[in-house]
Design a protein around this motif. Structure first.
Motif, PDB file in Angstrom:
ATOM      1  N   ASP A 409       0.841  -1.151   0.001  1.00  0.00           N
ATOM      2  CA  ASP A 409       0.211   0.053  -0.140  1.00  0.00           C
ATOM      3  C   ASP A 409       0.722   1.186  -0.056  1.00  0.00           C
ATOM      4  O   ASP A 409       0.601   2.083  -0.572  1.00  0.00           O
ATOM      5  CB  ASP A 409      -0.795  -0.036   1.386  1.00  0.00           C
ATOM      6  N   VAL A 410       1.869   1.289   0.796  1.00  0.00           N
ATOM      7  CA  VAL A 410       2.708   2.287   0.918  1.00  0.00           C
ATOM      8  C   VAL A 410       3.517   2.528  -0.380  1.00  0.00           C
ATOM      9  O   VAL A 410       3.505   3.707  -0.946  1.00  0.00           O
ATOM     10  CB  VAL A 410       3.906   2.139   1.882  1.00  0.00           C
ATOM     11  N   LEU A 411       3.907   1.663  -1.075  1.00  0.00           N
ATOM     12  CA  LEU A 411       4.549   1.555  -2.316  1.00  0.00           C
ATOM     13  C   LEU A 411       3.523   2.304  -3.330  1.00  0.00           C
ATOM     14  O   LEU A 411       4.028   3.174  -4.048  1.00  0.00           O
ATOM     15  CB  LEU A 411       5.048   0.333  -2.887  1.00  0.00           C
ATOM     16  N   LEU A 412       2.430   1.784  -3.499  1.00  0.00           N
ATOM     17  CA  LEU A 412       1.324   2.360  -4.700  1.00  0.00           C
ATOM     18  C   LEU A 412       0.992   3.531  -4.054  1.00  0.00           C
ATOM     19  O   LEU A 412       0.740   4.482  -4.870  1.00  0.00           O
ATOM     20  CB  LEU A 412       0.167   1.360  -4.555  1.00  0.00           C
ATOM     21  N   MET A 413       0.893   3.969  -2.779  1.00  0.00           N
ATOM     22  CA  MET A 413       0.388   5.308  -2.374  1.00  0.00           C
ATOM     23  C   MET A 413       1.675   6.379  -2.772  1.00  0.00           C
ATOM     24  O   MET A 413       1.409   7.603  -3.572  1.00  0.00           O
ATOM     25  CB  MET A 413       0.499   5.567  -1.092  1.00  0.00           C
ATOM     26  N   TYR A 414       3.123   5.992  -2.638  1.00  0.00           N
ATOM     27  CA  TYR A 414       4.068   6.856  -3.204  1.00  0.00           C
ATOM     28  C   TYR A 414       3.710   7.006  -4.886  1.00  0.00           C
ATOM     29  O   TYR A 414       3.931   8.253  -5.277  1.00  0.00           O
ATOM     30  CB  TYR A 414       5.314   5.990  -2.874  1.00  0.00           C
ATOM     31  N   ALA A 415       3.603   5.985  -5.501  1.00  0.00           N
ATOM     32  CA  ALA A 415       3.616   5.971  -6.852  1.00  0.00           C
ATOM     33  C   ALA A 415       2.479   6.917  -7.565  1.00  0.00           C
ATOM     34  O   ALA A 415       2.499   7.827  -8.434  1.00  0.00           O
ATOM     35  CB  ALA A 415       3.348   4.675  -7.498  1.00  0.00           C
ATOM     36  N   GLU A 416       1.443   6.907  -6.553  1.00  0.00           N
ATOM     37  CA  GLU A 416       0.177   7.559  -7.031  1.00  0.00           C
ATOM     38  C   GLU A 416       0.389   9.032  -6.785  1.00  0.00           C
ATOM     39  O   GLU A 416       0.278   9.925  -7.507  1.00  0.00           O
ATOM     40  CB  GLU A 416      -1.116   7.080  -6.239  1.00  0.00           C
ATOM     41  N   ALA A 417       0.937   9.248  -5.387  1.00  0.00           N
ATOM     42  CA  ALA A 417       1.290  10.742  -5.325  1.00  0.00           C
ATOM     43  C   ALA A 417       2.224  11.416  -6.101  1.00  0.00           C
ATOM     44  O   ALA A 417       2.239  12.476  -6.487  1.00  0.00           O
ATOM     45  CB  ALA A 417       1.783  10.712  -3.767  1.00  0.00           C
ATOM     46  N   VAL A 418       3.309  10.964  -6.593  1.00  0.00           N
ATOM     47  CA  VAL A 418       4.495  11.363  -7.524  1.00  0.00           C
ATOM     48  C   VAL A 418       3.710  11.695  -8.822  1.00  0.00           C
ATOM     49  O   VAL A 418       3.729  12.542  -9.370  1.00  0.00           O
ATOM     50  CB  VAL A 418       5.414  10.209  -7.652  1.00  0.00           C
ATOM     51  N   ASN A 419       2.628  10.737  -9.162  1.00  0.00           N
ATOM     52  CA  ASN A 419       2.206  10.942 -10.526  1.00  0.00           C
ATOM     53  C   ASN A 419       1.183  12.234 -10.619  1.00  0.00           C
ATOM     54  O   ASN A 419       1.156  12.827 -11.584  1.00  0.00           O
ATOM     55  CB  ASN A 419       1.307   9.520 -10.946  1.00  0.00           C
ATOM     56  N   GLU A 420       0.534  12.325  -9.351  1.00  0.00           N
ATOM     57  CA  GLU A 420      -0.316  13.575  -9.179  1.00  0.00           C
ATOM     58  C   GLU A 420       0.643  14.698  -9.171  1.00  0.00           C
ATOM     59  O   GLU A 420       0.223  15.949  -9.624  1.00  0.00           O
ATOM     60  CB  GLU A 420      -1.186  13.331  -8.223  1.00  0.00           C
ATOM     61  N   VAL A 421       1.605  14.798  -8.300  1.00  0.00           N
ATOM     62  CA  VAL A 421       2.317  16.094  -8.001  1.00  0.00           C
ATOM     63  C   VAL A 421       3.170  16.460  -9.192  1.00  0.00           C
ATOM     64  O   VAL A 421       3.299  17.726  -9.371  1.00  0.00           O
ATOM     65  CB  VAL A 421       3.172  15.689  -6.676  1.00  0.00           C
ATOM     66  N   GLU A 422       3.922  15.447  -9.982  1.00  0.00           N
ATOM     67  CA  GLU A 422       4.943  15.878 -10.968  1.00  0.00           C
ATOM     68  C   GLU A 422       4.245  15.546 -12.330  1.00  0.00           C
ATOM     69  O   GLU A 422       4.703  15.526 -13.300  1.00  0.00           O
ATOM     70  CB  GLU A 422       5.766  14.940 -10.708  1.00  0.00           C
ATOM     71  N   ASN A 423       2.765  15.429 -12.245  1.00  0.00           N
ATOM     72  CA  ASN A 423       1.888  15.212 -13.481  1.00  0.00           C
ATOM     73  C   ASN A 423       2.655  14.195 -14.235  1.00  0.00           C
ATOM     74  O   ASN A 423       2.882  14.394 -15.641  1.00  0.00           O
ATOM     75  CB  ASN A 423       1.847  16.697 -14.284  1.00  0.00           C
ATOM     76  N   GLY A 424       2.693  13.204 -13.810  1.00  0.00           N
ATOM     77  CA  GLY A 424       3.245  12.025 -14.667  1.00  0.00           C
ATOM     78  C   GLY A 424       4.677  11.457 -13.550  1.00  0.00           C
ATOM     79  O   GLY A 424       5.143  11.932 -12.910  1.00  0.00           O
ATOM     80  N   VAL A 425       5.220  10.290 -14.404  1.00  0.00           N
ATOM     81  CA  VAL A 425       6.320   9.651 -13.676  1.00  0.00           C
ATOM     82  C   VAL A 425       7.460   9.623 -14.826  1.00  0.00           C
ATOM     83  O   VAL A 425       8.211   8.861 -14.676  1.00  0.00           O
ATOM     84  CB  VAL A 425       6.003   8.332 -13.313  1.00  0.00           C
ATOM     85  N   THR A 426       7.665  10.783 -14.925  1.00  0.00           N
ATOM     86  CA  THR A 426       8.865  11.105 -15.969  1.00  0.00           C
ATOM     87  C   THR A 426       9.676  11.943 -15.551  1.00  0.00           C
ATOM     88  O   THR A 426      10.819  12.497 -16.138  1.00  0.00           O
ATOM     89  CB  THR A 426       8.621  11.365 -17.610  1.00  0.00           C
ATOM     90  N   GLY A 427       9.418  12.701 -14.482  1.00  0.00           N
ATOM     91  CA  GLY A 427      10.047  13.866 -13.764  1.00  0.00           C
ATOM     92  C   GLY A 427      11.042  13.479 -12.661  1.00  0.00           C
ATOM     93  O   GLY A 427      11.618  12.283 -12.770  1.00  0.00           O
ATOM     94  N   THR A 428      11.267  14.368 -11.822  1.00  0.00           N
ATOM     95  CA  THR A 428      12.280  14.274 -10.649  1.00  0.00           C
ATOM     96  C   THR A 428      12.198  12.877 -10.019  1.00  0.00           C
ATOM     97  O   THR A 428      13.241  12.221 -10.001  1.00  0.00           O
ATOM     98  CB  THR A 428      12.326  15.397  -9.759  1.00  0.00           C
ATOM     99  N   HIS A 429      11.053  12.520  -9.612  1.00  0.00           N
ATOM    100  CA  HIS A 429      10.841  11.361  -8.798  1.00  0.00           C
ATOM    101  C   HIS A 429      10.209  10.171  -9.624  1.00  0.00           C
ATOM    102  O   HIS A 429       9.827   9.205  -9.186  1.00  0.00           O
ATOM    103  CB  HIS A 429      10.058  11.319  -7.588  1.00  0.00           C
ATOM    104  N   GLY A 430      10.087  10.300 -10.588  1.00  0.00           N
ATOM    105  CA  GLY A 430       9.348   9.433 -11.712  1.00  0.00           C
ATOM    106  C   GLY A 430      10.045   7.894 -11.638  1.00  0.00           C
ATOM    107  O   GLY A 430       9.241   6.763 -11.489  1.00  0.00           O
ATOM    108  N   ALA A 431      11.558   7.645 -11.730  1.00  0.00           N
ATOM    109  CA  ALA A 431      12.087   6.540 -11.818  1.00  0.00           C
ATOM    110  C   ALA A 431      11.840   5.945 -10.469  1.00  0.00           C
ATOM    111  O   ALA A 431      11.400   4.651 -10.400  1.00  0.00           O
ATOM    112  CB  ALA A 431      13.311   6.706 -12.060  1.00  0.00           C
ATOM    113  N   LYS A 432      11.837   6.661  -9.307  1.00  0.00           N
ATOM    114  CA  LYS A 432      11.397   5.803  -8.181  1.00  0.00           C
ATOM    115  C   LYS A 432       9.880   5.428  -7.787  1.00  0.00           C
ATOM    116  O   LYS A 432       9.639   4.472  -7.457  1.00  0.00           O
ATOM    117  CB  LYS A 432      11.725   6.802  -6.847  1.00  0.00           C
ATOM    118  N   ALA A 433       9.313   6.461  -8.409  1.00  0.00           N
ATOM    119  CA  ALA A 433       7.633   6.189  -8.538  1.00  0.00           C
ATOM    120  C   ALA A 433       7.525   4.671  -9.501  1.00  0.00           C
ATOM    121  O   ALA A 433       6.600   3.875  -9.008  1.00  0.00           O
ATOM    122  CB  ALA A 433       6.899   7.059  -9.060  1.00  0.00           C
ATOM    123  N   GLN A 434       7.859   4.558 -10.602  1.00  0.00           N
ATOM    124  CA  GLN A 434       7.994   3.289 -11.242  1.00  0.00           C
ATOM    125  C   GLN A 434       8.419   2.240 -10.600  1.00  0.00           C
ATOM    126  O   GLN A 434       7.828   0.949 -10.621  1.00  0.00           O
ATOM    127  CB  GLN A 434       8.459   3.557 -12.709  1.00  0.00           C
TER     128      GLN A 434
END
Length: 641
Positions: A409-434
């Motif tokens: 749950d923690v891992l998926l919450m993190y991925a979801e939050a990064v996607n929302e905050v950074e408008n996708g997962v190709t930005g600063t924290h995108g690799a970690k979210a993926q």
């Protein structure tokens, strides 16, 4: 509002579990501040009263994950009544009432836990022995704050705006009515309160009881969970039955969720090294692991509390509640949607563990389940080793822990939050979210298909914010089936109405097909195995195939698609017998299982609903009658109650 005053001398809890001795409460522990809160040992014993409130079947022992597991595309209970039941208990069909006994008991037990937490927090902070440099005491203070946050957060999710107070009620005066407070104010307070508590708390591996106590990582995970609730959609009392909306500052809370989920990940205290099934099989065997998927397990007691493994798992019938085997009877009433199994990738190893299609009679003979649901096999009494079984006369009170929060749950919450905050997962924290997303998915597939099902799949869905969000919506569906998380996720994503509409139509289309009416949309269901061929076979004796290594099992022939009769040695069971030949219509369970939102039958509304402009689902529970009466009218229900 009922006032709860703890008299600890009445809390004689006879706990015998070797893993849970910390829950023992001495009979001479009275709520006398100078005595109790002037002694470290007594302080710890007072804290156990807060944990005791968690374990009631009226709260987390049953109601939280079963009674109020509202219908969706994952958890599902069938309803055959066209009208609401007299007892008002049809909440799963969005048709409950404020006089329902279960909602009163839930309310009472949650506020009992809050009152006990308030007494503890007030007492320990005023204690002459308390010091911010004493990690034992700051840990205990943190535990009480985290448990209080659990109670309040879950009340807010289920009831909306609720009475809110952080002081012992004995300090407020007998005439004081705790005011109903805006949910966003409550959630923001809880986040700030836990942020303050977290630095003084210990990791699970530093606590004698491990993940059976609230740890620093659980505190941080709760901050993330509460922040996503604060940043997500919710039903507000505007209009006849409410309006779904989220606050303009929602991204600030997604950023908080991102930060605190990352704190848990960065700590390195948890992982997903166990196989998916072994997380839950270990729980049925009372095995507690402090560094794997479970971040916090509610610590139930063998033969003392909790219905996990009795309401979950396959039903096991008895003769006068007695079986010929050592596991005893089980109700198996916490069910899954009949189509949930087919939503998984066929290579996903979670599906065949979580979804069950047969029960047992008193002799342990397997019987095929053919109704409107499938069993939630995540936990079952019969998954326990024979030496740990509860006995052939046992029923509930299994003592199987419920994982209130998992690292997945923690891992998926993190991925979801990064996607929302950074408008996708190709930005600063995108690799970690993926990578967080991949960790959850990697455990779901065998090594031979990892490249395709994990790496290539993640690369594809990471192409846009929308596609990654949709992948998270699906992954959480597959990961948390049977844990009563789905409807809450759908609420905060504002997807609940569409999912309920689609689920109703799914049942309706298949039932109509059985009667010869091939409605629009029926094409995708025409390969369903309406007739399944099966035979009873000896137990394979391998927990990686079936968790019980003693009782016989059922083998299905090509369970994915309809087939001609495979020949001798196979019996046939007819699934989806959902059409009533006498009425020339789908059966009542098809019409009325979502009746508070969408329904068929004589008062049908499904044809008038537009999928693109649906009303909200009334998931909010009503304030119970007694709370309204005791508030002298200060509390009022909305949402059409």
């Amino acid at each position: 509002m009922r006032k709860y005053i703890i008299i600890l001398s009445a809390l004689l809890i006879g706990f015998v579990s070797c893993n849970k001795n910390f829950l023992e409460v001495s009979s001479d522990s009275k709520y006398e501040g100078d005595y109790v809160f002037g002694n470290k040992e007594e302080i710890n014993r007072v804290l156990t009263a807060v944990y005791a409130s968690l374990m009631s079947n009226d709260a987390y022992g049953n109601a939280f994950f079963n009674t109020f597991a509202l219908n969706s595309d994952v958890e599902f209970t069938a309803f055959a009544g066209e009208l609401p039941s007299v007892n008002g208990e049809d909440f799963k069909a969005f048709d409950g009432a404020r006089h329902a006994p279960t909602v009163q008991r839930l309310w009472d037990k949650m506020y009992e836990g809050i009152e006990r937490a308030n007494i503890f927090i007030d007492g320990i902070q005023k204690s002459p022995v308390f010091s911010k440099n004493d990690r034992d005491l700051t840990q205990q203070l943190g535990e009480a704050k985290v448990l209080r946050a659990m109670f309040y957060h879950d009340l807010v999710v289920m009831f909306g705006d609720v009475p809110f107070n952080t002081k012992p009620t004995m300090q407020l005066g007998t005439a004081f009515v705790i005011p109903v407070t805006d949910r966003n104010e409550i959630l923001s307070f809880l986040i700030d309160d836990l942020m303050e508590a977290a630095p003084g708390m210990k990791s699970a591996n530093e606590i004698a009881q491990g993940v059976e106590r609230a740890s620093k990582e659980f505190c941080q995970g709760m901050i993330a969970r509460i922040a996503l609730s604060r940043g997500g959609y919710a039903l507000y009392p505007e209009g006849a039955k409410g309006t779904m909306k989220r606050m303009p500052d929602y991204k600030d809370y997604y950023a908080i969720a991102m930060q605190y989920a990352d704190s848990v990940i960065t700590s390195g205290k948890h992982n997903l090294n166990k196989s998916y099934r072994n997380v839950f099989i270990d729980e049925t065997n009372n095995v507690v692991t402090n560094n794997d998927d479970p971040v916090f397990e509610i610590p139930f007691l063998r033969n003392g509390s909790g219905t996990v493994g009795s309401v979950t798992g396959p039903a096991v019938s008895g003769v006068e509640n007695v079986t010929t085997h050592v596991w005893g009877v089980s109700g198996g009433g916490m069910r899954l949607n009949a189509f949930y199994h087919y939503s998984f990738d066929r290579a996903d190893i979670r599906k065949d563990y979580v979804v069950g299609q047969w029960s047992y009679d008193a002799t342990g003979t397997p019987q095929v389940l053919t109704d409107y649901t499938m069993y939630n096999n995540k936990w079952s009494k019969i998954w326990s080793d024979p030496g740990k079984a509860l006995g052939n006369q046992s029923t509930g009170n299994t003592g199987i822990n419920f994982p209130y929060m998992r690292y997945a749950d923690v891992l998926l919450m993190y991925a979801e939050a990064v996607n929302e905050v950074e408008n996708g997962v190709t930005g600063t924290h995108g690799a970690k979210a993926q990578n967080a997303f991949k960790q959850v998915r990697r455990r779901a597939f065998r090594d031979s298909v990892q490249s395709q099902k994990v790496d290539a799949y993640t690369n594809t869905v990471a192409a846009s914010k929308e596609s990654f969000f949709n992948a998270i919506v699906n992954e959480r569906k597959w990961e948390f089936g049977g844990e009563n998380i789905r409807w809450k996720d759908l609420v905060r994503w504002n997807l609940y109405s569409k999912v309920v509409y689609d689920t109703f139509m799914e049942y309706y289309i298949v039932a109509s097909m059985v009667g010869g009416d091939f409605m629009e949309g029926s094409e995708k269901y025409q390969t369903l195995p309406f007739n399944k061929f099966y035979k009873r076979i000896p137990n394979p004796g391998n927990k990686d195939i079936y968790p019980n290594t003693t009782l016989n099992v059922i083998e299905f022939y090509n369970p994915w698609e309809g087939v001609l009769h495979p020949g001798t040695g196979w019996d046939m069971a007819t699934f989806y017998a959902w059409y009533d030949e006498n009425t020339s219509m789908p059966r009542a369970q098809i019409f009325y299982s979502f009746r508070g939102f969408i329904r068929g039958g004589s008062n049908s509304n499904w044809e008038s609903l537009n999928r693109n402009s649906l009303p909200p689902v009334r998931y909010i529970l009503p304030f119970p009658n007694q709370a309204i009466v005791m508030s002298n009218g200060a509390y009022k229900n909305n949402y059409g109650y």
